[in-house]
Design a protein around this motif. Structure first.
Motif, mmCIF file in Angstrom:
data_model
loop_
_atom_site.group_PDB
_atom_site.id
_atom_site.type_symbol
_atom_site.label_atom_id
_atom_site.label_comp_id
_atom_site.label_asym_id
_atom_site.label_seq_id
_atom_site.Cartn_x
_atom_site.Cartn_y
_atom_site.Cartn_z
ATOM 1 N N GLU A 1 -7.227 1.283 -2.510
ATOM 2 C CA GLU A 1 -5.814 1.146 -1.973
ATOM 3 C C GLU A 1 -5.469 -0.093 -1.151
ATOM 4 O O GLU A 1 -4.524 -0.726 -1.284
ATOM 5 C CB GLU A 1 -5.523 2.374 -1.352
ATOM 6 C CG GLU A 1 -4.147 2.647 -0.954
ATOM 7 C CD GLU A 1 -3.857 3.798 -0.249
ATOM 8 O OE1 GLU A 1 -2.857 4.092 0.588
ATOM 9 O OE2 GLU A 1 -4.686 5.030 -0.216
ATOM 10 N N LEU A 2 -6.663 -0.372 -0.410
ATOM 11 C CA LEU A 2 -6.266 -1.794 0.643
ATOM 12 C C LEU A 2 -6.157 -2.924 -0.390
ATOM 13 O O LEU A 2 -5.073 -3.795 -0.142
ATOM 14 C CB LEU A 2 -7.522 -1.823 1.461
ATOM 15 C CG LEU A 2 -7.337 -2.707 2.671
ATOM 16 C CD1 LEU A 2 -6.000 -2.463 3.616
ATOM 17 C CD2 LEU A 2 -8.489 -2.783 3.535
ATOM 18 N N ASP A 3 -7.216 -3.013 -1.428
ATOM 19 C CA ASP A 3 -6.965 -4.138 -2.275
ATOM 20 C C ASP A 3 -5.670 -4.186 -3.038
ATOM 21 O O ASP A 3 -5.220 -5.396 -3.257
ATOM 22 C CB ASP A 3 -8.141 -4.161 -3.251
ATOM 23 C CG ASP A 3 -9.524 -4.380 -2.572
ATOM 24 O OD1 ASP A 3 -9.389 -4.885 -1.533
ATOM 25 O OD2 ASP A 3 -10.441 -3.918 -3.137
ATOM 26 N N MET A 4 -5.442 -3.153 -3.617
ATOM 27 C CA MET A 4 -4.049 -3.101 -4.085
ATOM 28 C C MET A 4 -2.750 -3.396 -3.296
ATOM 29 O O MET A 4 -1.677 -3.876 -3.644
ATOM 30 C CB MET A 4 -3.885 -1.518 -4.647
ATOM 31 C CG MET A 4 -2.718 -1.199 -5.693
ATOM 32 S SD MET A 4 -2.272 0.188 -6.170
ATOM 33 C CE MET A 4 -4.049 0.633 -7.158
ATOM 34 N N ASN A 5 -2.880 -3.016 -2.055
ATOM 35 C CA ASN A 5 -1.645 -3.211 -1.120
ATOM 36 C C ASN A 5 -1.672 -4.791 -0.829
ATOM 37 O O ASN A 5 -0.717 -5.458 -0.710
ATOM 38 C CB ASN A 5 -2.147 -2.531 0.368
ATOM 39 C CG ASN A 5 -1.010 -2.731 1.199
ATOM 40 O OD1 ASN A 5 0.047 -2.158 0.923
ATOM 41 N ND2 ASN A 5 -1.343 -3.118 2.535
ATOM 42 N N ASP A 6 -3.047 -5.330 -0.592
ATOM 43 C CA ASP A 6 -3.173 -7.053 -0.390
ATOM 44 C C ASP A 6 -2.400 -7.643 -1.828
ATOM 45 O O ASP A 6 -1.658 -8.544 -1.661
ATOM 46 C CB ASP A 6 -4.406 -7.123 -0.480
ATOM 47 C CG ASP A 6 -5.090 -7.031 0.899
ATOM 48 O OD1 ASP A 6 -4.232 -6.722 1.819
ATOM 49 O OD2 ASP A 6 -6.179 -6.977 0.972
ATOM 50 N N GLY A 7 -2.737 -6.990 -2.975
ATOM 51 C CA GLY A 7 -2.278 -7.771 -4.384
ATOM 52 C C GLY A 7 -0.801 -7.429 -4.279
ATOM 53 O O GLY A 7 0.011 -8.537 -4.640
#
Length: 307
Positions: A214-220
């Protein structure tokens, strides 16, 4: 004298006139010597007395009924049984063990009654089974005690008073078996707790992976928005420039303000969301570090993998 001739032998029998006759029998050394002096190589023990009763009172009432001694008729036993039966019936406290055992004692001695032993016999057999105290549970003293008592249990299988006396000597064995039972229950309890903990650890690991995703998705998503907003504003400015050049300069200012505002709002939202996710991950990792490094019984687990 030859004992074996063509798979047959002879033995002597003494007659009343002190003369000896020879009888021809099949040769069987075990048969010839197994009962010398009345000694048998097979030990015989009495069988336990069957019968299950709710209480000693109920058994006394059944076994001391005078009707039990009418066929064949025994005048003295009818008299004694009638006395014991009446005494039992008139008891105010039907659970008075002391009085009931006195009545039972007389019934055994004077009426020759055998009281039920099967329940106590089977209980004592389990407690005094020598195998309980061998192997991994070996204890020399317990083996000696169990062996002694087991022999007595077999010898007095039909004697309720003897078995009750033996029962009073099993305290150490009962305590040992109870200790093992409690130890086994405690181990089972820890195993269940450990299993539950491992399941919780796996769930926490999956949750951590999900939060990282979810954190990676948020960054993207933040990066995508950071690109899309200027593109949209640029397209807007281009339209303004082509249709109304006078508004273009003003549009640049407005779009710049909008762009800055969007960046600020998106950054605040992004940081807030990221901090929330990181906080959750930190809590999970702290939990894993605390509970995932070892099992509840102290043995090492997959600490490195959990962290």
């Amino acid at each position: 004298m030859k004992l074996l001739i063509e798979n047959k032998t002879k033995y002597m029998t003494q007659q009343n006139d002190d003369q000896y006759d020879f009888e021809e029998v099949k040769s069987n050394p075990q048969q010839l010597f197994s009962n010398i002096d009345g000694v048998s190589d097979k030990l015989e023990h009495p069988n336990p007395i069957p019968g299950v009763f709710e209480s000693l009172y109920d058994e006394i009432i059944k076994r001391c009924d005078p009707a039990n001694f009418l066929n064949p008729y025994d005048q003295e036993k009818v008299r004694i049984s009638n006395e014991l039966y009446s005494k039992s019936k008139t008891l105010k406290n039907k659970n008075d063990e002391k009085v009931l055992k006195e009545i039972r004692k007389r019934a055994i001695k004077e009426l020759g009654i055998k009281f039920s032993t099967i329940e106590l016999y089977e209980k004592l057999e389990k407690i005094c089974n020598v195998q309980n105290y061998t192997g991994d549970n070996y204890n020399q003293d317990f083996v000696n005690l169990a062996n002694t008592l087991f022999g007595q249990i077999k010898k007095y299988a039909d004697d309720i008073e003897k078995l009750e006396e033996i029962d009073t000597q099993t305290g150490d064995l009962v305590a040992e078996l109870q200790r093992r039972k409690e130890e086994e229950l405690e181990k089972q309890k820890w195993k269940e707790k450990e299993k539950k903990l491992r399941e919780e650890i796996n769930a926490k690991r999956k949750e951590r992976i999900s939060l990282i995703d979810e954190l990676d998705m948020n960054d993207g998503l933040y990066g995508m928005i950071a690109v899309i907003i200027p593109v949209l504003l640029g397209a807007l400015l281009k339209g303004i420039y082509e249709n109304n050049k006078e508004l273009f300069e003003r549009g640049i200012v407005i779009c710049t303000i909008i762009l800055i505002a969007c960046y600020i709002l998106e950054f605040i939202s992004y940081k807030k969301n990221k901090n929330t996710i990181n906080s959750k991950i930190a809590v999970i990792e702290q939990w894993l570090q605390e509970y995932g490094t070892q099992s509840l019984d102290g043995s090492e687990t997959e600490a490195k993998e959990l962290n």
